[in-house]
Design a protein around this motif. Structure first.
Motif, PDB file in Angstrom:
ATOM      1  N   SER A   1     -44.494  13.851 -58.628  1.00  0.00           N
ATOM      2  CA  SER A   1     -45.275  15.139 -58.340  1.00  0.00           C
ATOM      3  C   SER A   1     -46.194  15.250 -59.499  1.00  0.00           C
ATOM      4  N   VAL A   2     -47.398  15.120 -59.191  1.00  0.00           N
ATOM      5  CA  VAL A   2     -48.433  14.652 -60.110  1.00  0.00           C
ATOM      6  C   VAL A   2     -49.364  16.091 -60.237  1.00  0.00           C
ATOM      7  N   ASP A   3     -49.444  16.428 -61.392  1.00  0.00           N
ATOM      8  CA  ASP A   3     -50.527  17.550 -61.592  1.00  0.00           C
ATOM      9  C   ASP A   3     -51.743  17.139 -61.606  1.00  0.00           C
ATOM     10  N   LYS A   4     -52.506  17.641 -60.557  1.00  0.00           N
ATOM     11  CA  LYS A   4     -53.728  17.071 -60.282  1.00  0.00           C
ATOM     12  C   LYS A   4     -54.864  17.483 -61.370  1.00  0.00           C
ATOM     13  N   ASP A   5     -54.820  18.677 -61.780  1.00  0.00           N
ATOM     14  CA  ASP A   5     -55.684  19.291 -62.748  1.00  0.00           C
ATOM     15  C   ASP A   5     -55.488  18.397 -64.346  1.00  0.00           C
ATOM     16  N   ALA A   6     -54.334  18.351 -64.551  1.00  0.00           N
ATOM     17  CA  ALA A   6     -53.828  17.600 -65.756  1.00  0.00           C
ATOM     18  C   ALA A   6     -54.327  16.085 -65.631  1.00  0.00           C
ATOM     19  N   ALA A   7     -54.170  15.312 -64.559  1.00  0.00           N
ATOM     20  CA  ALA A   7     -54.522  14.134 -64.497  1.00  0.00           C
ATOM     21  C   ALA A   7     -55.967  14.126 -64.538  1.00  0.00           C
ATOM     22  N   MET A   8     -56.687  14.981 -63.852  1.00  0.00           N
ATOM     23  CA  MET A   8     -58.111  14.808 -63.645  1.00  0.00           C
ATOM     24  C   MET A   8     -58.931  15.006 -65.139  1.00  0.00           C
TER      25      MET A   8
ATOM     26  N   GLU B   1     -40.304   6.533 -66.161  1.00  0.00           N
ATOM     27  CA  GLU B   1     -40.438   7.586 -66.897  1.00  0.00           C
ATOM     28  C   GLU B   1     -41.378   7.320 -68.270  1.00  0.00           C
ATOM     29  N   ASN B   2     -41.269   6.273 -68.619  1.00  0.00           N
ATOM     30  CA  ASN B   2     -42.259   5.801 -69.848  1.00  0.00           C
ATOM     31  C   ASN B   2     -43.475   5.161 -69.738  1.00  0.00           C
ATOM     32  N   TYR B   3     -43.806   5.026 -68.550  1.00  0.00           N
ATOM     33  CA  TYR B   3     -44.900   4.368 -67.963  1.00  0.00           C
ATOM     34  C   TYR B   3     -46.187   4.760 -68.540  1.00  0.00           C
ATOM     35  N   VAL B   4     -47.050   4.105 -69.256  1.00  0.00           N
ATOM     36  CA  VAL B   4     -48.060   4.193 -69.940  1.00  0.00           C
ATOM     37  C   VAL B   4     -49.367   3.950 -69.070  1.00  0.00           C
ATOM     38  N   PHE B   5     -50.527   4.854 -68.743  1.00  0.00           N
ATOM     39  CA  PHE B   5     -51.686   4.304 -68.279  1.00  0.00           C
ATOM     40  C   PHE B   5     -52.939   4.255 -69.248  1.00  0.00           C
ATOM     41  N   GLU B   6     -53.422   2.943 -69.009  1.00  0.00           N
ATOM     42  CA  GLU B   6     -54.664   2.942 -70.000  1.00  0.00           C
ATOM     43  C   GLU B   6     -56.041   3.146 -69.382  1.00  0.00           C
ATOM     44  N   ILE B   7     -56.679   4.024 -70.019  1.00  0.00           N
ATOM     45  CA  ILE B   7     -57.610   4.773 -69.446  1.00  0.00           C
ATOM     46  C   ILE B   7     -59.080   4.260 -70.424  1.00  0.00           C
ATOM     47  N   GLU B   8     -60.137   3.556 -69.739  1.00  0.00           N
ATOM     48  CA  GLU B   8     -61.230   3.294 -70.590  1.00  0.00           C
ATOM     49  C   GLU B   8     -62.008   4.582 -70.719  1.00  0.00           C
TER      50      GLU B   8
ATOM     51  N   THR C   1     -60.096   2.922 -75.594  1.00  0.00           N
ATOM     52  CA  THR C   1     -58.892   3.044 -74.781  1.00  0.00           C
ATOM     53  C   THR C   1     -58.043   4.099 -74.976  1.00  0.00           C
ATOM     54  N   GLU C   2     -57.718   4.846 -73.858  1.00  0.00           N
ATOM     55  CA  GLU C   2     -56.823   5.853 -74.326  1.00  0.00           C
ATOM     56  C   GLU C   2     -55.546   5.880 -73.548  1.00  0.00           C
ATOM     57  N   GLU C   3     -54.303   5.995 -73.822  1.00  0.00           N
ATOM     58  CA  GLU C   3     -53.035   5.640 -73.311  1.00  0.00           C
ATOM     59  C   GLU C   3     -52.442   7.175 -72.989  1.00  0.00           C
ATOM     60  N   ILE C   4     -52.346   7.179 -71.630  1.00  0.00           N
ATOM     61  CA  ILE C   4     -51.614   8.244 -70.985  1.00  0.00           C
ATOM     62  C   ILE C   4     -50.330   8.162 -70.429  1.00  0.00           C
ATOM     63  N   LYS C   5     -49.355   9.000 -70.846  1.00  0.00           N
ATOM     64  CA  LYS C   5     -48.012   8.665 -70.356  1.00  0.00           C
ATOM     65  C   LYS C   5     -47.822   9.524 -69.036  1.00  0.00           C
ATOM     66  N   LEU C   6     -47.130   8.784 -68.165  1.00  0.00           N
ATOM     67  CA  LEU C   6     -46.743   9.393 -66.867  1.00  0.00           C
ATOM     68  C   LEU C   6     -46.211  10.827 -66.869  1.00  0.00           C
ATOM     69  N   LEU C   7     -45.236  11.244 -67.820  1.00  0.00           N
ATOM     70  CA  LEU C   7     -44.508  12.333 -67.910  1.00  0.00           C
ATOM     71  C   LEU C   7     -45.468  13.540 -68.249  1.00  0.00           C
ATOM     72  N   ASP C   8     -46.578  12.872 -69.080  1.00  0.00           N
ATOM     73  CA  ASP C   8     -47.584  14.060 -69.499  1.00  0.00           C
ATOM     74  C   ASP C   8     -48.293  14.501 -68.354  1.00  0.00           C
ATOM     75  N   ILE C   9     -48.528  14.021 -67.268  1.00  0.00           N
ATOM     76  CA  ILE C   9     -49.201  14.499 -66.075  1.00  0.00           C
ATOM     77  C   ILE C   9     -48.632  14.548 -64.787  1.00  0.00           C
ATOM     78  N   ALA C  10     -47.099  14.198 -64.973  1.00  0.00           N
ATOM     79  CA  ALA C  10     -46.521  14.443 -63.596  1.00  0.00           C
ATOM     80  C   ALA C  10     -45.068  14.719 -64.007  1.00  0.00           C
ATOM     81  N   GLU C  11     -44.097  14.926 -63.020  1.00  0.00           N
ATOM     82  CA  GLU C  11     -42.768  15.577 -62.991  1.00  0.00           C
ATOM     83  C   GLU C  11     -42.047  14.375 -62.230  1.00  0.00           C
TER      84      GLU C  11
END
Length: 366
Positions: free
Chosen positions: A146-153, A204-211, A217-227
């Protein structure tokens, strides 16, 4: 082929130890289609069907035997992927004696499954019920992200991007090219070793790399923006009149009357309040019996009218046939008395007998 045959033999030997089993056999995956001449000629020697035929005692406990076979199958998980389902004969027995069935209707699958489970629990407490199934065997475990749309954006991600990247990581294989030869076509499949070893912990530990716009490049953990939520879902979705439903089935003990037990079940569920958007209704053997009896009652009424009209035509009188028809209740008196003496309930067979008695008693009356 040797490995498949050995596995089927070992599996069959374990099944044969169950009481109520008459025959256990096996055939390769193309066996049934070959019998009817529909096989394309290529039989998969790594897949087989094991069929089980029950004796008269086993048919009374078909549900329990299916559960025991499922337990046996779990012991072969390291050697094969085995799924246990009811066969053609089992389906036929359900049509003729399906016990009590409650169909739970709705749109939300989780609400349907939860309601079915609660109804099954209530039915299981009714005296005369031998087993209850809430359709748990039709569910499969799921992992819901379940992704938190606001946090992800705020982090520069969309739900579609998250889905696509996770789906790519979970893709185990892909066909990259098809080779055509004189003997047939062959797909070349690339298998991802990483996807095969991808675990829930990796998700759970997956990390997205955002340019970022500045090139960093910023690393975003999945658990930081989703449950991540564990759940269950139906492996197949049944529909009736465009409505989703799940069937709760219950068996009635052999020495119990289906109609009486069904009345107790309906009484037990009378006070149950289903969640909004969820409804349930009874089906199964009792409803089929009641429908058949009602049709026979109508047939009985039509039969009495037709017999009277035939006598009117024969006797050229309205009064004489009317006197003869007064003998019909006497037939019912004897029939009901016989049912009471032998301790039997009114059934479809009994109603057919009553319809026949109308003609017999009129002959005697004449």
């Amino acid at each position: 082929l040797e490995d498949t045959a050995s596995l089927c033999n070992d599996f069959s030997e374990e099944i044969e130890k169950i009481e109520g089993i008459e025959t256990v056999g096996s055939m390769l995956s193309g066996g049934i289609t070959s019998v009817f001449g529909m096989s394309g000629g290529n039989t998969d020697v790594t897949a087989a069907t094991v069929y089980v035929i029950l004796n008269s005692e086993g048919e009374k406990n078909a549900f329990e035997i299916t559960e025991r076979i499922s337990d046996i199958a779990k012991g072969f998980e390291e050697r094969a992927d085995i799924s246990v389902t009811g066969g053609m004969m089992d389906s036929m027995s359900m049509l003729t004696g399906s016990g009590i069935t409650v169909n739970v209707y709705g749109e939300d699958l989780e609400d349907i499954a939860k309601t079915a489970s609660e109804i099954a629990e209530t039915i299981g407490k009714v005296d005369g019920i031998s087993y209850v199934s809430a359709g748990e065997e039709k569910t499969e475990p799921t992992i819901n992200i379940s992704v938190d749309k606001d946090a992800a954006m705020k982090k520069g991600l969309t739900v579609a991007q998250i889905f696509q990247e996770i789906a790519t990581e979970l893709t185990k294989s892909a066909t990259v090219v098809t080779i055509e030869t004189e003997n047939g076509d062959y797909d070349v499949i690339v298998i991802s070793e990483k996807a095969n070893n991808f675990t829930l912990e990796d998700i759970e530990n997956y990390v997205f790399e955002i340019e970022k716009p500045d090139g960093n490049t910023e690393e975003i953990k999945l658990l930081d923006i989703a449950e991540i939520i564990d759940g269950k879902t139906l492996s197949t979705i049944s529909r009736s009149a465009q409505r989703r439903y799940l069937s709760v089935s219950a068996g009635v003990e052999e020495d119990r009357n289906i109609t009486i037990v069904s009345a107790k079940v309906q009484e037990a569920l009378a006070g149950y309040k289903a969640p909004d958007g969820i409804s349930f209704e009874f089906s199964g053997e009792n409803e089929s019996i009641m429908e058949a009896i009602w049709e026979l009652v109508k047939m009985l009424g039509i039969g009495i009218i037709l017999v009277y009209l035939i006598m009117v035509a024969q006797f050229q009188s309205l009064r004489s046939p009317f006197i003869v028809m007064f003998t019909v209740p006497l037939a019912f008196t004897g029939a009901f008395l016989a049912l009471i003496v032998w301790g039997l309930e009114i059934s479809v067979i009994a109603m057919i007998g009553l319809v026949m008695l109308v003609g017999i008693i009129v002959n005697n009356g004449i």
